[in-house]
Each structure stands twice: as C-alpha cells, then as structure tokens.
Design a protein around this motif. Structure first.
Motif, PDB file in Angstrom:
ATOM      1  N   SER A   1      52.730  17.068 140.642  1.00  0.00           N
ATOM      2  CA  SER A   1      52.732  18.520 141.779  1.00  0.00           C
ATOM      3  C   SER A   1      51.187  18.431 142.262  1.00  0.00           C
ATOM      4  O   SER A   1      50.152  18.327 141.331  1.00  0.00           O
ATOM      5  CB  SER A   1      52.887  19.692 140.558  1.00  0.00           C
ATOM      6  OG  SER A   1      52.568  20.819 141.206  1.00  0.00           O
ATOM      7  N   PHE A   2      50.949  18.695 143.556  1.00  0.00           N
ATOM      8  CA  PHE A   2      49.589  18.852 143.890  1.00  0.00           C
ATOM      9  C   PHE A   2      49.501  19.888 144.898  1.00  0.00           C
ATOM     10  O   PHE A   2      50.498  20.471 145.547  1.00  0.00           O
ATOM     11  CB  PHE A   2      49.611  17.546 145.028  1.00  0.00           C
ATOM     12  CG  PHE A   2      49.863  16.245 144.290  1.00  0.00           C
ATOM     13  CD1 PHE A   2      48.754  15.616 143.589  1.00  0.00           C
ATOM     14  CD2 PHE A   2      51.034  15.650 144.365  1.00  0.00           C
ATOM     15  CE1 PHE A   2      48.719  14.445 143.011  1.00  0.00           C
ATOM     16  CE2 PHE A   2      51.326  14.441 143.663  1.00  0.00           C
ATOM     17  CZ  PHE A   2      50.143  13.804 143.080  1.00  0.00           C
TER      18      PHE A   2
ATOM     19  N   TRP B   1      47.191  17.202 148.590  1.00  0.00           N
ATOM     20  CA  TRP B   1      48.050  16.272 149.149  1.00  0.00           C
ATOM     21  C   TRP B   1      47.634  15.741 150.438  1.00  0.00           C
ATOM     22  O   TRP B   1      48.001  14.494 150.940  1.00  0.00           O
ATOM     23  CB  TRP B   1      49.480  17.023 149.326  1.00  0.00           C
ATOM     24  CG  TRP B   1      50.637  16.263 149.803  1.00  0.00           C
ATOM     25  CD1 TRP B   1      51.244  16.371 151.162  1.00  0.00           C
ATOM     26  CD2 TRP B   1      51.173  14.963 149.274  1.00  0.00           C
ATOM     27  NE1 TRP B   1      52.278  15.566 151.100  1.00  0.00           N
ATOM     28  CE2 TRP B   1      52.131  14.616 150.207  1.00  0.00           C
ATOM     29  CE3 TRP B   1      50.926  14.569 147.927  1.00  0.00           C
ATOM     30  CZ2 TRP B   1      53.091  13.340 149.756  1.00  0.00           C
ATOM     31  CZ3 TRP B   1      52.012  13.259 147.911  1.00  0.00           C
ATOM     32  CH2 TRP B   1      52.855  12.884 148.468  1.00  0.00           C
ATOM     33  N   ARG B   2      47.063  16.613 151.463  1.00  0.00           N
ATOM     34  CA  ARG B   2      46.573  16.276 152.483  1.00  0.00           C
ATOM     35  C   ARG B   2      45.699  15.203 152.540  1.00  0.00           C
ATOM     36  O   ARG B   2      45.579  14.391 153.365  1.00  0.00           O
ATOM     37  CB  ARG B   2      46.299  17.389 153.735  1.00  0.00           C
ATOM     38  CG  ARG B   2      47.178  18.410 154.096  1.00  0.00           C
ATOM     39  CD  ARG B   2      46.816  19.492 155.110  1.00  0.00           C
ATOM     40  NE  ARG B   2      45.980  20.165 154.361  1.00  0.00           N
ATOM     41  CZ  ARG B   2      46.076  21.304 153.768  1.00  0.00           C
ATOM     42  NH1 ARG B   2      47.431  21.612 153.681  1.00  0.00           N
ATOM     43  NH2 ARG B   2      45.265  22.026 153.249  1.00  0.00           N
ATOM     44  N   THR B   3      44.541  15.391 151.723  1.00  0.00           N
ATOM     45  CA  THR B   3      43.511  14.583 151.335  1.00  0.00           C
ATOM     46  C   THR B   3      44.074  12.921 151.047  1.00  0.00           C
ATOM     47  O   THR B   3      43.784  12.009 151.238  1.00  0.00           O
ATOM     48  CB  THR B   3      42.419  15.041 150.213  1.00  0.00           C
ATOM     49  OG1 THR B   3      41.962  16.314 150.616  1.00  0.00           O
ATOM     50  CG2 THR B   3      41.326  13.958 149.794  1.00  0.00           C
ATOM     51  N   PHE B   4      45.140  13.178 150.076  1.00  0.00           N
ATOM     52  CA  PHE B   4      45.741  11.796 149.673  1.00  0.00           C
ATOM     53  C   PHE B   4      46.298  11.215 150.778  1.00  0.00           C
ATOM     54  O   PHE B   4      46.060   9.993 150.984  1.00  0.00           O
ATOM     55  CB  PHE B   4      46.809  12.233 148.378  1.00  0.00           C
ATOM     56  CG  PHE B   4      47.779  11.202 148.271  1.00  0.00           C
ATOM     57  CD1 PHE B   4      47.161   9.794 147.576  1.00  0.00           C
ATOM     58  CD2 PHE B   4      49.193  11.126 148.786  1.00  0.00           C
ATOM     59  CE1 PHE B   4      48.205   8.950 147.218  1.00  0.00           C
ATOM     60  CE2 PHE B   4      49.921  10.177 148.565  1.00  0.00           C
ATOM     61  CZ  PHE B   4      49.496   8.764 147.702  1.00  0.00           C
ATOM     62  N   LEU B   5      47.130  11.801 151.873  1.00  0.00           N
ATOM     63  CA  LEU B   5      47.807  11.270 152.851  1.00  0.00           C
ATOM     64  C   LEU B   5      46.619  10.657 153.840  1.00  0.00           C
ATOM     65  O   LEU B   5      46.925   9.418 154.154  1.00  0.00           O
ATOM     66  CB  LEU B   5      48.592  12.368 153.629  1.00  0.00           C
ATOM     67  CG  LEU B   5      49.917  12.753 152.701  1.00  0.00           C
ATOM     68  CD1 LEU B   5      50.715  13.662 153.639  1.00  0.00           C
ATOM     69  CD2 LEU B   5      50.677  11.472 152.346  1.00  0.00           C
ATOM     70  N   ARG B   6      45.740  11.432 154.017  1.00  0.00           N
ATOM     71  CA  ARG B   6      44.315  10.958 154.839  1.00  0.00           C
ATOM     72  C   ARG B   6      44.049   9.488 154.361  1.00  0.00           C
ATOM     73  O   ARG B   6      43.549   8.648 155.085  1.00  0.00           O
ATOM     74  CB  ARG B   6      43.523  11.816 155.205  1.00  0.00           C
ATOM     75  CG  ARG B   6      43.830  12.927 156.325  1.00  0.00           C
ATOM     76  CD  ARG B   6      42.531  13.631 156.534  1.00  0.00           C
ATOM     77  NE  ARG B   6      41.920  14.384 155.447  1.00  0.00           N
ATOM     78  CZ  ARG B   6      42.014  15.570 155.002  1.00  0.00           C
ATOM     79  NH1 ARG B   6      42.928  16.364 155.415  1.00  0.00           N
ATOM     80  NH2 ARG B   6      41.321  15.783 154.367  1.00  0.00           N
TER      81      ARG B   6
END
Length: 62
Positions: free
Chosen positions: A47-48, A53-58
């Motif tokens: 769970s994020f 989550w956006r930071t991870f995707l970037r």
C-alpha cells in the motif's frame, strides 16, 4: 499501517505485464494505491500513498 480496503475497487493489470501469469495489479482507492501479485489475488498487498506511488512511477520511467 493496515491494508487499504479494496473491496469494490477495480484491479488493473500492468500494461508492461506479458501474457504469462507473472503480473502486477494495482487498485486505486481515495487514500491509497494497492499493489498485489495477480497469481495470488487474496494474498498480501502493498500500500502506497498516492504521492509516493507517483514518485515511484516517475523514478522507474526514466
């Protein structure tokens, strides 16, 4: 932190997953993003916070 309540959420398979069963699925709730292994849909989830989550995707999209 307790796992997010994902009942009623739509789980989506990663567009980068192949046709095999080694896939990651995500579900979006108002406060969290849940991630699970598609082979074990009743198993544990990660769970994020949405911002994390956006930071991870970037980070992985470089």
């Amino acid at each position: 932190m307790a796992a997010p309540k994902t009942s009623g959420s739509t789980w989506r398979k990663s567009s980068h997953s192949g046709t095999d069963t080694n896939c990651v699925e995500v579900a979006f709730t108002p406060a969290r993003v849940a991630v699970r292994d598609s082979k074990n849909p009743t198993g544990p989830t990660l769970s994020f916070a949405p911002a994390r989550w956006r930071t991870f995707l970037r980070t992985i999209d470089r």
